[in-house]
Design an enzyme around this catalytic site. Structure first.
Site, PDB file in Angstrom:
ATOM      1  N   TYR A 139       0.851  -1.187   0.000  1.00 41.74           N
ATOM      2  CA  TYR A 139       0.000   0.000   0.000  1.00 41.74           C
ATOM      3  C   TYR A 139       0.884   1.234   0.000  1.00 41.74           C
ATOM      4  O   TYR A 139       1.847   1.315   0.769  1.00 41.74           O
ATOM      5  CB  TYR A 139      -0.900  -0.008   1.239  1.00 41.74           C
ATOM      6  CG  TYR A 139      -1.814   1.194   1.352  1.00 41.74           C
ATOM      7  CD1 TYR A 139      -2.830   1.412   0.435  1.00 41.74           C
ATOM      8  CD2 TYR A 139      -1.664   2.111   2.397  1.00 41.74           C
ATOM      9  CE1 TYR A 139      -3.680   2.504   0.546  1.00 41.74           C
ATOM     10  CE2 TYR A 139      -2.516   3.205   2.523  1.00 41.74           C
ATOM     11  CZ  TYR A 139      -3.518   3.402   1.593  1.00 41.74           C
ATOM     12  OH  TYR A 139      -4.355   4.481   1.710  1.00 41.74           O
ATOM     13  N   ASP A 237       9.221   2.873   0.114  1.00 39.48           N
ATOM     14  CA  ASP A 237       8.177   3.503   0.912  1.00 39.48           C
ATOM     15  C   ASP A 237       8.343   3.042   2.355  1.00 39.48           C
ATOM     16  O   ASP A 237       7.990   1.919   2.718  1.00 39.48           O
ATOM     17  CB  ASP A 237       6.806   3.114   0.345  1.00 39.48           C
ATOM     18  CG  ASP A 237       5.676   3.800   1.101  1.00 39.48           C
ATOM     19  OD1 ASP A 237       5.955   4.467   2.113  1.00 39.48           O
ATOM     20  OD2 ASP A 237       4.516   3.652   0.661  1.00 39.48           O
ATOM     21  N   LYS A 265       4.076   8.992   9.351  1.00 37.70           N
ATOM     22  CA  LYS A 265       3.824   8.415  10.671  1.00 37.70           C
ATOM     23  C   LYS A 265       4.798   8.914  11.753  1.00 37.70           C
ATOM     24  O   LYS A 265       4.625   9.985  12.278  1.00 37.70           O
ATOM     25  CB  LYS A 265       3.798   6.889  10.583  1.00 37.70           C
ATOM     26  CG  LYS A 265       2.662   6.420   9.624  1.00 37.70           C
ATOM     27  CD  LYS A 265       2.332   4.965   9.740  1.00 37.70           C
ATOM     28  CE  LYS A 265       1.434   4.472   8.630  1.00 37.70           C
ATOM     29  NZ  LYS A 265       0.004   4.517   8.888  1.00 37.70           N
TER      30      LYS A 265
END
Ligand code: PMP
Length: 428
Positions: A139, A237, A265
Site C-alpha cells: 500500500y 516507501d 507516521k
C-alpha cells in the site's frame, strides 16, 4: 448502538474518516476513544485497553508522551502555522537526513499518501518516463495511480492493471503495473519487457499492509540491480518502517540503496507529516529549484515539526531500539505460546516492534496471495473477545500490531492474557 455512533454514521460515510476504523471486517461495534496515555487507550464507557494499534504506527513513544505534548504546547503558544519556513522544520529535516546517507534533501508534506504521490511525480519528472511498477499487497496511500492492483493475469506482461477503487480512471491505472512479491522470475521477465519504460519501482521494503510479508534479501537486491540497470528509480516507501525498525528504517536495517525514500507516521510524532528524501541531484528537479511542482498550505507547520523533533529525540536515547526489540520479542513469544496452546492454527511474524498474527497453518506467507482468506474470518471472530478483555487490536486481519516504548513486559502480559482468553472463546 450508542447515540454518538448513530450520529457518526449519519454524518460521515461508515461513521469514520478512514475506512478500516469502521470495524467492517470484525464482529462488534467500534468504541469511541476518549483518551490515550502511554500504552493505553480509554473508551467512552471508561474502559482501559492495552493499545497495540498505536494510531496505525506513529505512536512509537505511546500516547501523549510528556516531551511531545510539551513541545507541541510550547510551539502552539507561538502560533499554529505561518506558511513560512520555521527553524524546527530545518532541524527536523537535518535530523531525518542524517539517518539516510546519500539523501541530501527532503520536502515535507502532510501525509504518507502525499509523500509517495510526490515521489512518483519527481521520478517521472526526473526520468521523463511515465510507467511505474508496484507490488501486490503493498500500500502506498490512496493517490489514483497507486490505488491499483493487478488483475487475475498479473504475471502476464501486457495485461495491464485494474484500479482497485471506483473513481480511478483506467487511463491512470494503465500506467501502473503490478507484480507479486517474492518472485524473481516474474521480476526479471518484467524488466526485460518493460524495464526501459519505467520511471520508478515502488516497494514497501518491509511490506506491512497485507500482513507482514518479510522479503528475502535476494529479492530486494535483484530489484535494486534491475531498476538501476534500466534507469528506473527505486522508491522505498518507509512510511511504516522509517524510524520503526531502525532510525534509518529498512534502508539501514537491510542495507538498501533506494533513490527516493518516503516517510510519514513516526516523523510526525502523531501530527500529520510526510516527507520524501533523495539526493541533491534528484531534488533539484523539485519546485522552486526545478519544474516538478509540489506544494502544501500546512506543510512543515511548527506544531507538526515540534512533535516530530521531540519524538526523534526520544528515539535517539541509547537503549530505545534495543528496548523495542526486547518488548517485541516478549510479545511474539507470548502470542506464539498462546496460539500453540489453543486450537487456532497460526504463527507470529515479527520484525522489531512490528508484529502480525498469521492465523493459518504452515510457513508465514511472503506474498499476499498466500494469505488464506479463512484467517480473516477467524480474526474477525477473535477481535471482539480481545476487545472485551481490554486488548485493542487493529480491526483487520491484514493489519499489523505495533509495540511502543511506553509498553513494558507487565503491560504486554496483560495483553497476552486477554489474547489467550479471546482464543479460548473462538475455540468454544
Ligand atoms: N505508505 C505506506 C507504506 C503506508 O503504510 C501508508 C499508510 N498506512 C501510506 C503510505 C499512506 O500514508 P497516509 O495514511 O499518512 O496517507
Amino acid at each position: 448502538m450508542s447515540t454518538l455512533l448513530e450520529r457518526a454514521r449519519a454524518c460521515m460515510p461508515g461513521g469514520v474518516s478512514s475506512p478500516v476504523r469502521a470495524f467492517g471486517s470484525v464482529e462488534g461495534e467500534p468504541p469511541f476513544v476518549v483518551r490515550g496515555a502511554g500504552p493505553f487507550v480509554y473508551d467512552d464507557a471508561g474502559r482501559e485497553h492495552v493499545d497495540l494499534v498505536g494510531s496505525w504506527g506513529p505512536l512509537i513513544l505511546g500516547h501523549a508522551h510528556p516531551a511531545v505534548v510539551e513541545a507541541v504546547a510550547r510551539a502552539a503558544r507561538d502560533g499554529l502555522t505561518f506558511g513560512a519556513t520555521c527553524a524546527a522544520e530545518v532541524e527536523l529535516a537535518e535530523r531525518i537526513l542524517a539517518r539516510f546517507p546519500g539523501h541530501d534533501m527532503l520536502r515535507f508534506v502532510s501525509s504518507g499518501t502525499e509523500a509517495v504521490m510526490s515521489a512518483v511525480r519527481l521520478a517521472r519528472g526526473a526520468t521523463g518516463r511515465e510507467r511505474v511498477l508496484k507490488f501486490e499487497g503493498c500500500y502506498h496511500g490512496h493517490s489514483d495511480g497507486l490505488l491499483v492492483q493487478a488483475g487475475s493475469g498479473l504475471m502476464t506482461i501486457g495485461d495491464g492493471a485494474r484500479p482497485s477503487s471506483a473513481g480511478v480512471p483506467d487511463a491512470v491505472a494503465r500506467l501502473t503495473d503490478v507484480l507479486p512479491l517474492d518472485n524473481e522470475q516474474a521480476l526479471r521477465r518484467y524488466f526485460e519487457t518493460r524495464g526501459d519504460e519505467l520511471a520508478a519501482v515502488l516497494i514497501e521494503p518491509l511490506p506491512a499492509n497485507a500482513g507482514l510479508l518479510v522479503q528475502r534479501p535476494a529479492f530486494l537486491a535483484l530489484l535494486r540491480e534491475l531498476s538501476r540497470a534500466h534507469g528506473a528509480l527505486l522508491i522505498c516507501d518507509e512510511v511504516i518502517s522509517g524510524f520503526r525498525i531502525a532510525p534509518g528504517g529498512a534502508t539501514e536495517r537491510f542495507g538498501l540503496e533506494p533513490d527516493i525514500v518516503t516517510l510519514g507516521k513516526i516523523v510526525g510524532g502523531g501530527m500529520p507529516v510526510g516527507a520524501y528524501l533523495a539526493s541533491a541531484d534528484l531534488m533539484r528537479h523539485v519546485a522552486p529549484l526545478g519544474p516538478v511542482y509540489q506544494a502544501g498550505t500546512l506543510s512543515g507547520n511548527p506544531l507538526a515539526m515540534a512533535a516530530g523533533l521531540a519524538t526523534l529525540a526520544e528515539l535517539e536515547r541509547p537503549d530505545a531500539y534495543a528496548r523495542l526489540e526486547r518488548l517485541g520479542a516478549h510479545l511474539e513469544r507470548g502470542l506464539a505460546d498462546a496460539l500453540a496452546a489453543s486450537d487456532v492454527a497460526g504463527s507470529v511474524v515479527r520484525v522489531g516492534s512490528i508484529l502480525w498474527l498469521a492465523l493459518q497453518p504452515g510457513e508465514a506467507p511472503r506474498t499476499s496471495a498466500c494469505i488464506d482468506p479463512a484467517a480473516a474470518r477467524v480474526y474477525g471472530r477473535l477481535h471482539p473477545h480481545a476487545l472485551a478483555r481490554g486488548l485493542w487490536l487493529a480491526p483487520s486481519a491484514y493489519e499489523v500490531a505495533f509495540v511502543s516504548l511506553a509498553h513494558d513486559e507487565a503491560v504486554l502480559d496483560r495483553a497476552l492474557a486477554a489474547f489467550a482468553g479471546a482464543l479460548a472463546e473462538v475455540r468454544g
